[in-house]
Design a protein around this motif. Structure first.
Motif, PDB file in Angstrom:
ATOM      1  N   TYR A 518     -16.046  24.204  60.900  1.00  0.00           N
ATOM      2  CA  TYR A 518     -14.709  23.765  60.476  1.00  0.00           C
ATOM      3  C   TYR A 518     -14.583  22.247  60.585  1.00  0.00           C
ATOM      4  CZ  TYR A 518      -9.805  22.639  60.507  1.00  0.00           C
ATOM      5  OH  TYR A 518      -8.601  22.047  60.225  1.00  0.00           O
ATOM      6  N   ILE A 519     -15.101  21.684  61.672  1.00  0.00           N
ATOM      7  CA  ILE A 519     -15.018  20.228  61.877  1.00  0.00           C
ATOM      8  C   ILE A 519     -15.754  19.495  60.747  1.00  0.00           C
ATOM      9  CG2 ILE A 519     -15.854  18.357  63.360  1.00  0.00           C
ATOM     10  CD1 ILE A 519     -15.259  20.340  65.749  1.00  0.00           C
ATOM     11  N   LYS A 520     -16.933  19.999  60.366  1.00  0.00           N
ATOM     12  CA  LYS A 520     -17.691  19.378  59.268  1.00  0.00           C
ATOM     13  C   LYS A 520     -16.936  19.482  57.945  1.00  0.00           C
ATOM     14  CE  LYS A 520     -22.265  20.166  61.290  1.00  0.00           C
ATOM     15  NZ  LYS A 520     -23.511  20.963  61.222  1.00  0.00           N
ATOM     16  N   ARG A 530      -7.325  13.940  60.921  1.00  0.00           N
ATOM     17  CA  ARG A 530      -8.013  13.618  62.171  1.00  0.00           C
ATOM     18  C   ARG A 530      -7.403  14.344  63.376  1.00  0.00           C
ATOM     19  NH1 ARG A 530      -8.327   8.845  59.233  1.00  0.00           N
ATOM     20  NH2 ARG A 530     -10.468   8.129  58.886  1.00  0.00           N
ATOM     21  N   THR A 531      -6.152  14.600  63.301  1.00  0.00           N
ATOM     22  CA  THR A 531      -5.490  15.327  64.399  1.00  0.00           C
ATOM     23  C   THR A 531      -6.057  16.745  64.511  1.00  0.00           C
ATOM     24  OG1 THR A 531      -3.468  14.064  64.042  1.00  0.00           O
ATOM     25  CG2 THR A 531      -3.279  16.091  65.336  1.00  0.00           C
ATOM     26  N   ARG A 532      -6.231  17.390  63.353  1.00  0.00           N
ATOM     27  CA  ARG A 532      -6.795  18.744  63.347  1.00  0.00           C
ATOM     28  C   ARG A 532      -8.237  18.739  63.862  1.00  0.00           C
ATOM     29  NH1 ARG A 532      -3.902  22.673  60.733  1.00  0.00           N
ATOM     30  NH2 ARG A 532      -5.786  23.928  60.702  1.00  0.00           N
ATOM     31  N   VAL A 533      -8.990  17.706  63.487  1.00  0.00           N
ATOM     32  CA  VAL A 533     -10.383  17.610  63.945  1.00  0.00           C
ATOM     33  C   VAL A 533     -10.416  17.494  65.467  1.00  0.00           C
ATOM     34  CG1 VAL A 533     -12.492  16.223  63.913  1.00  0.00           C
ATOM     35  CG2 VAL A 533     -11.208  16.588  61.799  1.00  0.00           C
ATOM     36  N   ARG A 534      -9.561  16.626  65.977  1.00  0.00           N
ATOM     37  CA  ARG A 534      -9.533  16.424  67.429  1.00  0.00           C
ATOM     38  C   ARG A 534      -9.087  17.699  68.155  1.00  0.00           C
ATOM     39  NH1 ARG A 534      -7.680  10.831  70.286  1.00  0.00           N
ATOM     40  NH2 ARG A 534      -8.291  11.379  72.416  1.00  0.00           N
ATOM     41  N   ALA A 536      -9.551  20.730  67.081  1.00  0.00           N
ATOM     42  CA  ALA A 536     -10.678  21.672  66.999  1.00  0.00           C
ATOM     43  C   ALA A 536     -11.713  21.361  68.078  1.00  0.00           C
ATOM     44  CB  ALA A 536     -11.319  21.604  65.616  1.00  0.00           C
ATOM     45  N   PHE A 537     -12.017  20.075  68.274  1.00  0.00           N
ATOM     46  CA  PHE A 537     -12.954  19.685  69.332  1.00  0.00           C
ATOM     47  C   PHE A 537     -12.431  20.122  70.704  1.00  0.00           C
ATOM     48  CE2 PHE A 537     -15.141  16.461  66.560  1.00  0.00           C
ATOM     49  CZ  PHE A 537     -16.437  16.885  66.818  1.00  0.00           C
ATOM     50  N   GLU A 538     -11.160  19.881  70.965  1.00  0.00           N
ATOM     51  CA  GLU A 538     -10.586  20.224  72.268  1.00  0.00           C
ATOM     52  C   GLU A 538     -10.599  21.729  72.505  1.00  0.00           C
ATOM     53  OE1 GLU A 538      -9.848  18.341  74.735  1.00  0.00           O
ATOM     54  OE2 GLU A 538     -10.062  16.403  73.752  1.00  0.00           O
ATOM     55  N   GLN A 539     -10.330  22.502  71.447  1.00  0.00           N
ATOM     56  CA  GLN A 539     -10.379  23.967  71.575  1.00  0.00           C
ATOM     57  C   GLN A 539     -11.805  24.444  71.860  1.00  0.00           C
ATOM     58  OE1 GLN A 539      -8.691  25.748  68.077  1.00  0.00           O
ATOM     59  NE2 GLN A 539      -6.586  25.141  68.571  1.00  0.00           N
ATOM     60  N   ALA A 540     -12.763  23.845  71.161  1.00  0.00           N
ATOM     61  CA  ALA A 540     -14.162  24.220  71.370  1.00  0.00           C
ATOM     62  C   ALA A 540     -14.610  23.888  72.792  1.00  0.00           C
ATOM     63  CB  ALA A 540     -15.048  23.509  70.352  1.00  0.00           C
ATOM     64  N   ILE A 541     -14.129  22.778  73.320  1.00  0.00           N
ATOM     65  CA  ILE A 541     -14.508  22.348  74.674  1.00  0.00           C
ATOM     66  C   ILE A 541     -14.014  23.350  75.723  1.00  0.00           C
ATOM     67  CG2 ILE A 541     -13.949  20.622  76.445  1.00  0.00           C
ATOM     68  CD1 ILE A 541     -14.291  18.504  74.169  1.00  0.00           C
ATOM     69  N   ALA A 549     -24.106  20.300  75.272  1.00  0.00           N
ATOM     70  CA  ALA A 549     -24.124  18.839  75.229  1.00  0.00           C
ATOM     71  C   ALA A 549     -23.890  18.345  73.802  1.00  0.00           C
ATOM     72  CB  ALA A 549     -25.463  18.330  75.759  1.00  0.00           C
ATOM     73  N   ASP A 550     -24.370  19.120  72.820  1.00  0.00           N
ATOM     74  CA  ASP A 550     -24.223  18.721  71.412  1.00  0.00           C
ATOM     75  C   ASP A 550     -22.753  18.624  71.007  1.00  0.00           C
ATOM     76  OD1 ASP A 550     -26.950  18.560  71.013  1.00  0.00           O
ATOM     77  OD2 ASP A 550     -27.130  20.662  70.459  1.00  0.00           O
ATOM     78  N   LEU A 551     -21.918  19.495  71.578  1.00  0.00           N
ATOM     79  CA  LEU A 551     -20.483  19.472  71.257  1.00  0.00           C
ATOM     80  C   LEU A 551     -19.862  18.148  71.699  1.00  0.00           C
ATOM     81  CD1 LEU A 551     -17.836  20.792  70.384  1.00  0.00           C
ATOM     82  CD2 LEU A 551     -17.722  21.892  72.638  1.00  0.00           C
TER      83      LEU A 551
END
Length: 599
Positions: A518-520, A530-534, A536-541, A549-551
């Motif tokens: 989804y991020i890609k 960019r808000t949605r991307v960020r 998504a990253f926070e949810q994945a974390i 580590a790749d995340l």
């Protein structure tokens, strides 16, 4: 330390003087060699010894020796001119370095092997023999090293007595090592061949005066003793016994070979009369000399395929005869028979392929009538025959094993390959899903979704939606979650991709590829959010912050590329990663950061 290095360099003066006098090296080159050797000498006399320092020195001296030999040829100095003063000194230095490093790092077997290989190339065979002895003192538990040493003594040093002694010592230490027995057996056969050749060059008078020991050797008495000792030591292993027969066929020129082969197969019949593997080996006896037959035909430029086909037919007849015997485990023997047929099919040429396929099909069909074939056997059977025959077989297989996902997957694959009407495929899939184990198999869903994507978008969406419901196993949802997102991205708008992500991101199981895909997709969109991307990253974390580590690296890359180099934010993310990641992933994270110069 300096005094030791200086003394070693002074010992090289004669070598340098002679090399300069005959024109091998100029004065400038000699000064460079001295500097390099001084540097290496200092490294190897450090208090803490390092293997790499020795190896670098050895590598340098080896290259220098090659250069000396090339210069000799170029300057036409003669191979022996001042060789003792120059070439031999370099060789001795390399040998001393090898001895030193092998002594200090005894447990590194590769060092010993490299040392021995160097000595072989220099034709210093007596020293190589001593090196083998030293290596075996430390690595006596490595049977293959004993075999190498014994072969070296016999083939290079031409010392059968030393080779025999090594084999016998090894077998006293490792009597259960089959490879040792087989190599010792082969060695004794080679020794018989050596004695025969030696007698061939003797005159008649000496032949008549040959001693009893050589008579015993020529009659195969020692070979027979080795075999008897081997089979007495390692019991209940028919394959091991048959290996001796295979070796004997390579020495069929000996008068005693055939009788010993008969003895081995008689032993298999008597001692292992109810053992399926032993009976299988007996059945395959006609093919034991196949290689020799093919090699002889090749020398005469003849085609051996007909003769091999006759031998294969004999083997099949032997199997059929043995299967009539109720004493043997028929299930195991049938499987060994099938293994034989499949193996012969894989080895056959394209010209004989169809005939072997037909034979394999017949044998599988007969086996199916007599025993219960495993799912793996059914899959093997379908991979051999043509499409129509395979469909018939796989239907029988799924009737016999209705809960096996691999068989249903094969069944669906056979139908989808022909691009059959989607109604037929849907019917087959519905039949498969009547069985819970099959319905919850990601394998089945992956196959059917791939077919649906090529033929019907509406059905594809229905399947994806069905896969994400709670009625199925979580592994199905996990397998198709990311694939669903990618399909929507290809067939619909970014708005619908976002809606799907919002809907599925809160459902378990969490999928790291789903978040990353989804991020890609979002990053490649024309109107990137960019808000949605960020988010998504926070949810994945939350789910994968400890284990990926790749995340974290991808998150930092994104910030670096899209936040105008906001180093404060990047530093905070880096700090969070250090406190969140588990040990192994943390090490990898730090390494990657160092490489990318992100820290």
């Amino acid at each position: 330390m300096a005094e030791v290095v200086q003394r070693h360099l002074e010992d090289m003066l004669t070598e340098f003087e002679q090399a300069k006098r005959i024109g091998l090296f100029t004065e400038a080159e000699i000064k460079k060699i001295i500097r390099t050797r001084r540097r290496h000498e200092y490294k190897i006399i450090r208090r803490t010894k390092e293997k790499e320092c020795y190896l670098d020195y050895i590598k340098y001296e080896t290259h220098l020796l090659k250069l000396v030999q090339l210069r000799r040829e170029k300057l036409k100095l003669g191979r022996m001119h001042k060789k003792n003063e120059i070439d031999l000194e370099i060789k001795r230095r390399i040998e001393r370095l090898f001895r030193s490093v092998c002594h200090r790092f005894k447990k590194d077997i590769q060092l010993w092997l490299t040392f021995i290989e160097f000595l072989k190339k220099q034709h210093d065979y007596s020293t190589a023999s001593s090196a083998f002895t030293s290596a075996l003192q430390t690595h006596g538990n490595k049977y293959w090293l004993w075999i190498m040493a014994a072969k070296f003594e016999f083939e290079v040093m031409v010392s059968p007595s030393s080779a025999r002694a090594l084999f016998q010592r090894a077998l006293r230490m490792m009597p259960q090592e089959k490879k040792l027995w087989l190599e010792y057996f082969k060695f004794e056969l080679l020794y018989v061949e050596l004695v025969q050749k030696r007698q061939a060059v003797l005159d008649r008078a000496l032949k008549e005066a040959s001693d009893n020991e050589e008579d015993a050797v020529l009659q195969g008495k020692i070979v027979e003793i080795v075999f008897n000792n081997a089979q007495a030591t390692i019991e209940n292993d028919p394959t091991f016994l048959c290996s001796f027969a295979q070796i004997l066929h390579e020495f069929s020129q000996f008068s005693f070979a055939e009788s010993l082969i008969d003895q081995i197969y008689s032993l298999l019949k008597v001692k292992y009369s109810s053992n399926a593997l032993a009976q299988s080996l007996i059945a395959q006896r006609p093919l034991i000399n196949e290689r020799k037959l093919v090699e002889e035909a090749a020398k005469k430029e003849q085609d051996a395929s007909f003769m091999v086909a006759v031998l294969e037919q004999q083997v099949r007849e032997n199997y059929e005869e043995l299967l009539k015997d109720t004493a043997t485990n028929k299930n195991e023997l049938w499987n060994l028979y099938l293994d034989f047929c499949v193996q012969r099919l894989s080895q056959t040429s394209d010209s004989n392929k169809s005939e072997h396929i037909s034979i394999c099909d017949q044998v599988f069909s007969s086996a199916n009538e007599q025993i219960s074939l495993t799912p793996e056997r059914y899959l093997e059977w379908t991979s051999i025959v043509d499409q129509d025959r395979a469909k018939s077989i796989i239907k029988k297989a799924t009737d016999h094993y209705p809960d096996d996902p691999s068989l249903w997957d094969k069944r669906l694959s056979l139908f989808t390959t022909e691009a059959t009407d989607s109604k037929v495929i849907k019917k087959e899939f519905k039949l498969a899903c009547q069985h819970s184990q099959v319905k919850n198999s990601p394998l089945i869903w992956k196959t059917i979704v791939e077919y649906a994507q090529e033929h019907c978008d509406k059905w594809t969406e229905e399947l994806f939606e069905q896969s994400q419901t709670g009625s199925l196993d979580l592994s199905v949802a996990l397998e198709l979650k990311s694939q669903y997102l990618q399909w929507v991205n290809k067939t619909k708008s970014i708005k619908q991709v976002r809606e799907l992500f919002d809907r599925l991101s809160g459902r378990i199981p969490a999928s790291l590829p789903f978040y990353m895909d989804y991020i890609k997709i979002e990053q490649s969109a024309s109107n990137i959010d960019r808000t949605r991307v960020r988010t998504a990253f926070e949810q994945a974390i939350i789910y994968f912050g400890k284990t990926s580590a790749d995340l974290w690296l991808a998150y930092m890359d994104h910030l670096k590329q899209n936040q105008s180099l906001d180093f404060v934010t990047i530093s905070r993310i880096h700090s969070r990663a250090l406190h969140t990641l588990e040990s192994d992933e943390l090490k990898r994270f730090n390494t990657e950061c160092a490489l990318r110069n992100l820290t």
